[in-house]
Design an enzyme around this catalytic site. Structure first.
Site, PDB file in Angstrom:
ATOM      1  N   SER A 113       0.601  -1.292   0.554  1.00  0.00           N
ATOM      2  CA  SER A 113      -0.196   0.177   0.031  1.00  0.00           C
ATOM      3  C   SER A 113       0.492   0.659  -0.105  1.00  0.00           C
ATOM      4  O   SER A 113       2.062   1.681   1.093  1.00  0.00           O
ATOM      5  CB  SER A 113      -0.410  -0.541   1.360  1.00  0.00           C
ATOM      6  OG  SER A 113      -1.292   1.587   1.330  1.00  0.00           O
ATOM      7  N   TYR A 158      -1.613  -0.050  10.318  1.00  0.00           N
ATOM      8  CA  TYR A 158      -2.023  -1.060   8.768  1.00  0.00           C
ATOM      9  C   TYR A 158      -0.666  -0.163   8.064  1.00  0.00           C
ATOM     10  O   TYR A 158      -0.056  -1.522   6.933  1.00  0.00           O
ATOM     11  CB  TYR A 158      -3.287  -0.518   8.677  1.00  0.00           C
ATOM     12  CG  TYR A 158      -3.228  -0.707   6.535  1.00  0.00           C
ATOM     13  CD1 TYR A 158      -3.963  -1.345   6.497  1.00  0.00           C
ATOM     14  CD2 TYR A 158      -3.262  -0.229   5.813  1.00  0.00           C
ATOM     15  CE1 TYR A 158      -4.247  -2.317   4.992  1.00  0.00           C
ATOM     16  CE2 TYR A 158      -3.309   0.251   4.444  1.00  0.00           C
ATOM     17  CZ  TYR A 158      -3.891  -1.382   4.417  1.00  0.00           C
ATOM     18  OH  TYR A 158      -4.326  -1.894   2.723  1.00  0.00           O
TER      19      TYR A 158
END
Length: 248
Positions: A143, A157
């Site tokens: 990501s 995350y």
């Protein structure tokens, strides 16, 4: 000869789009899912209706025993594994670090880091020419958060994806002379239901004015990059990241 690909977390979003595109490009697809059997079987049905081959296999990739079963079932149902897409991952509600508890951190790192290590380990055992395999490809779905840190929202995350980036680099060098290429994609601002899990389903609409391309991306756009990385078109590419974030 038809090639076989295993995609974790393939019942929705980027994983589902990748499964559909892989089947269109001639792969037999193992569609891994954690809990949504109906969605996974729907993806398999779409692939079969289009003339492709696919199977749905349930497994929680954060659990070593289940990962071993996932790969054994893939072996049994499809045969030799040619590609792994480490796509499965979770996101929890937006929160600052001071409010996070240890349980949340264990869940995030279990699903987003340990699971990817375990799946890659099983893939390497099967693909490595040093171990009698025929080579293969691994693509990790990271990501843009690995670069931004996602402060005030998803620090845990982001850190898990940073770990995945480091893993991608290290593993790519470790197995480069064993016929295995390891790469990653770094998507961001993609229209999938993961944002609902974070408590803000319309997050992309809030942020899209800050994206140079002024829009969010689609799961299908990410899938195209993943399939390029597992194809022979990228045969001299390893340890590389493709960012799909509209120029952010």
């Amino acid at each position: 000869m038809k090639k076989n690909i295993l995609i974790t977390g393939a019942s929705r979003g980027i994983g589902a789009a990748t499964a559909l595109l892989a089947a269109k490009e001639g792969y037999a697809v193992a569609v891994n899912y954690h809990s949504n059997e109906t969605a996974a079987k729907a993806i398999v049905s779409r692939i079969e209706e289009a003339g492709g081959a696919a199977v749905a296999i349930q497994a929680d990739i954060s659990q070593p025993v289940e990962v071993a079963r996932l790969f054994s079932e893939t072996d049994r149902l499809l045969g030799r594994l040619d590609a792994l897409v480490n796509n499965a991952g979770i996101l929890e509600k937006q929160m600052r670090l001071v409010d996070m508890d240890a349980g949340r951190l264990k869940r995030i790192f279990g699903a987003n880091v340990i699971g990817q290590f375990l799946c890659a380990q099983e893939a390497v055992k099967r693909m490595s020419t040093r171990l009698g395999g025929n080579g293969g490809c691994i693509v990790n779905v990271s990501s843009l958060a690995a670069r931004t840190g996602a402060p005030n929202e998803y620090l845990d995350y982001a850190a898990s994806k940073g770990a995945l980036d480091t893993f991608t680099l290290g593993l790519s060098k470790e197995v480069a002379n064993e016929g295995i290429r390891v790469n990653a994609v770094r998507p961001a601002f993609i229209y999938t239901d993961i944002h609902a899990a974070g408590g803000e389903p319309n997050r992309i609409e809030r942020l899209k004015d800050s994206i140079p391309m002024q829009r969010g991306g689609s799961a299908e756009e990410v899938a195209e990059a993943i399939l390029w990385l597992v194809s022979e078109k990228s045969s001299y590419v390893t340890g590389t990241f493709i960012e799909l974030s509209g120029g952010k």
